[in-house]
Design a protein around this motif. Sequence first.
Motif: not given
Length: 394
Positions: A44, A47-48, A50, A93, A130, A132-133, A136-137
């Motif tokens: 992402p 940071d968001n 999940a 989310t 929960h 998403r850093r 991260k992907e």
Amino acid sequence: MISIEEAYQRVINNTELASEELISVSESLHRRLTRTLEAPIHLPLFDNSAVDGYALGPNVNPAGATFEIAYEVPAGDTQKRTLNPGEVARIFTGAPIPENTASVVMQEFTQNDGNTVSFAENTPFKEGNHIRRKGKEVEMGKELFDRGWHINPATIGFLSSLGIDQVPCYTEPQITILSTGNELVEPGKEVKHGEIYESNCRMLIGALNQLGIRRIEAQKLGDDLEQTLKTLKAALNQSDYVIISGGISVGKYDFVKTANEQLGVESLFYKVRQKPGKPLFFGKKESCLVFALPGNPAAALTCFYRYLKPSLEKHGGSKNFDPSFLKLPLQQDFFKKGDRAVMLKASIQNGSVSLLDGQSSAMLYSFAEANALVQLPTEEKQYHTGDEVLVIPL
């Protein structure tokens, strides 16, 4: 006549890679990349959250506690926010995580009373839950897909999520299909005694579409040398591939081979020691490849899968264009006659392969049921149930 293996090698040796073009990601399905791509941003990007729930600030123990809701953070919120010690924020989310957030709790463990939120006694709590850093992907600059990568729907979605709008791909080939024969009538029209419905053209278009190829022009040819010369000449000038159905044998009304010779198409082979598909012609005129397939529909489709499909895949940038042979046991006895290699319509079932009825080169019904071709060598031989044979999955 040459062998299947020699014919295949000549096809591949004379197939060149397509040129490169920059195309929209949304139009790139089934195309292949000409270059390795890198991630232009982190994914992402920030940071968001999940889940839908509540962001907890530092020093917050939620189990059984009630807090005032400091503010809400919806998805798409562009304001940079911070959580102070002891604060809780409503979050949704995909929404950006406020600075100093320790964890996010799913809303299923809460009771919202308007301005306050109460947490259940059994609320699970762990640092970083929960969230998403950022990166991260994928981290910015990471190599993603190599040259030759086949673009599928997930690839399109992933590239779009990185903000990539255009990609360098191998150019889709321009293909002309010429279907020959005075006896051919378009489906939907009345057929007279001695005439048959044209099927090869539609069949080949379907096979090409299955490879993601859409730049196709199809024409019907009568059994006339002058017309064949005129139409073929135009096709050679505007196409990367010319596929001719029928008219390649040695009958009185077969003019395809003669037309190719008169137009200067280099013959790379004519006739293969195989059944079906013996009268197969492969030639080249400058950068245009010419495949003259037998008129019998099952023979034409067999030749397409064995020679044309690998050529088109190599031309389009695939690194794995060779047929994927399996060795599987036969489900029945079979006596292979004659001195030609045979390719038989077959069905793979439960780790073995069954030969189908209706092996005639004119019969397509059994081909519609097939999910494989069995290739047997030239030697005459009795095959028994359980003998391993070479199988090409379709």
